[in-house]
Design a protein around this motif. Structure first.
Motif, PDB file in Angstrom:
ATOM      1  N   PHE A 135       1.069  -1.161   0.136  1.00 52.69           N
ATOM      2  CA  PHE A 135      -0.108   0.092   0.001  1.00 52.69           C
ATOM      3  C   PHE A 135       0.972   1.021  -0.059  1.00 52.69           C
ATOM      4  CE2 PHE A 135      -2.774  -3.163   1.725  1.00 52.69           C
ATOM      5  CZ  PHE A 135      -3.946  -3.117   1.188  1.00 52.69           C
ATOM      6  N   GLN A 144       0.176  -5.618   1.097  1.00 48.60           N
ATOM      7  CA  GLN A 144      -0.888  -5.709   0.457  1.00 48.60           C
ATOM      8  C   GLN A 144      -1.053  -7.127  -0.068  1.00 48.60           C
ATOM      9  OE1 GLN A 144      -1.585  -3.694  -3.393  1.00 48.60           O
ATOM     10  NE2 GLN A 144      -3.804  -3.371  -2.840  1.00 48.60           N
ATOM     11  N   ASP A 203      -6.185  -2.722   3.748  1.00 45.70           N
ATOM     12  CA  ASP A 203      -5.511  -1.626   4.023  1.00 45.70           C
ATOM     13  C   ASP A 203      -5.273  -0.991   5.420  1.00 45.70           C
ATOM     14  OD1 ASP A 203      -8.024  -0.600   4.363  1.00 45.70           O
ATOM     15  OD2 ASP A 203      -8.005   0.858   2.888  1.00 45.70           O
ATOM     16  N   ASN A 204      -6.231  -1.978   6.335  1.00 43.37           N
ATOM     17  CA  ASN A 204      -6.014  -1.746   7.713  1.00 43.37           C
ATOM     18  C   ASN A 204      -5.139  -2.868   8.540  1.00 43.37           C
ATOM     19  OD1 ASN A 204      -7.439  -4.093   7.650  1.00 43.37           O
ATOM     20  ND2 ASN A 204      -9.373  -3.172   8.853  1.00 43.37           N
TER      21      ASN A 204
END
Length: 397
Positions: A329, A335, A354-355
């Motif tokens: 990311f 990712q 993305d967290n």
């Protein structure tokens, strides 16, 4: 009573270029009629046959013979000033050749054993040389030179079948240094410093407006050092050479002069290739170490987007994914991460949201998924399956 002269209808060969297609001639040898198309008529004769044009009564054709074979000059003339002269030996073209138009010399050449050999010259209407060749049995040793109607050199080199410009290795220019070529408008086309007839130093080329288009360093007739191609005074491509081979960096530029692509060469092999965004940040990078390579992709802010391990597939003559491939990311977080063997997915593949939460964990064999778990970004399990070879899910007991 004197016998009537023999009428000869001459069909001219294509080699005589734009000369009249037909002419009627009356030919005689030592005062007697003779037919040049009849081998019996010319058998054994030694001397010159003379022919006159039936209409103009002017001498139009003479042929020298020795023992019934053409030996010496054959000359053909037309009333409009065109003429061809060809020298023979034992029925073969051997010696000189000349062609005229309106009484003006257009071309000269030299023959040996029925083949053009040695020097040949063509002329502009003003009498200046337009083209000069030296034909040799080995084509690579033949030379040529082209001139404009003022006598300025336009180009020159070696080889008539596969040409090389003068001053390149094995094509020695015997004229003065620098060798200068010109455009039709008189602007310099190339300025080529020479040493012992071979290019030495920086050769520069220009367009017909005088703008430089290239500059190349040479040593002993081979590119050696930096060679740069320009567009509107801006470098568009520069390449480093060593003894005629690319060695070092080859750089391609954007129109504003910023680097676009840099390739590093060694021993004719590509070791590294870096592509840039126009803002100067790296766009991609390809680095080779032996039979392995790493390819990386970047965002325009310089952050790493993907990195992939590769290995050379000698059968395909290209690099294939082999090892770990990772993507990221923009903040640098992982990712995805997966494994390849010789271009095929093999082993574990993981994907993150993305967290930072793992959303896929799967196993692969020869590009085929064998087991897979998937989660929502909040961590909730949504899939837990195993697969057959045809891709169908295995049923739960």
């Amino acid at each position: 009573m004197r016998a009537p002269p023999v009428i000869r209808l001459v069909v001219l060969s294509a080699s005589l270029l734009a000369l009249p297609s037909w002419a009627v001639e009356d030919c005689q040898f030592k005062g007697k009629p003779i037919n040049l198309d009849n081998g019996n008529s010319t058998a054994g004769i030694t001397g010159t046959v003379r022919c006159v044009d039936r209409d103009t009564k002017k001498e139009s054709h003479t042929v020298a013979y020795r023992d019934g074979k053409k030996d010496g000059w054959e000359v053909r003339r037309w009333s409009d000033g065109r003429a061809v002269e060809q020298e023979y030996k034992a029925n073969k073209r051997h010696g000189g050749f000349k062609r005229y138009e309106d009484g003006r010399l257009l071309e000269t050449s030299t023959y040996a054993d029925d083949n053009e050999r040695g020097e040949g010259v063509r002329y502009h209407p003003n009498g200046k040389v337009s083209h000069r060749v030296d034909r040799q049995p080995e084509d690579t040793k033949s030379t040529y030179a082209d001139y404009d109607d003022t006598g300025r050199l336009k180009e020159a080199g070696c080889g008539l079948q596969s040409s090389r410009e003068a001053g390149i290795k094995d094509c020695v220019w015997k004229g003065p240094s620098p060798l200068v070529f010109f455009h039709a408008n008189g602007q310099k086309k190339s300025v080529i410093p020479l040493k012992n007839g071979l290019r030495e130093g920086v050769t520069e080329s220009f367009d017909d407006q005088g703008q430089r288009t290239s500059a190349s360093s040479y040593a002993a007739g081979l590119r050696d050092g930096l060679s740069t191609v320009y567009s509107g005074a801006i470098p568009r491509r520069s390449t480093t050479y060593a003894k005629g081979q690319m060695e070092g960096e080859e750089t391609e530029y954007f129109k504003d002069g910023a680097r676009k692509l840099v390739t590093t060469w060694k021993d004719r092999k590509k070791l590294k290739r870096v592509e840039y965004f126009q803002n100067g940040e790296r766009k991609s990078e390809f680095v080779v170490t032996g039979e392995r390579a790493v390819e990386s992709q970047f965002e325009d802010d310089g952050s790493l987007r993907q990195r992939q391990a590769l290995a050379l597939d000698e059968g395909k003559h290209r690099f294939e994914p082999h090892g770990v491939t990772e993507s990221f990311f923009p903040d640098g977080g992982a990712q995805s991460r997966e494994h390849f063997v010789q271009g095929r997915s093999e082993g574990q593949r993981q994907v993150w949201a993305d967290n930072g939460v793992l959303v896929e964990d799967s196993q692969w064999a020869k590009d085929r998924v064998t087991a897979r778990k998937r989660w929502n970004p909040d961590g909730g399990l949504v899939e837990d399956d195993a697969f057959y070879e045809d891709g169908s899910r295995k049923k739960r007991p």
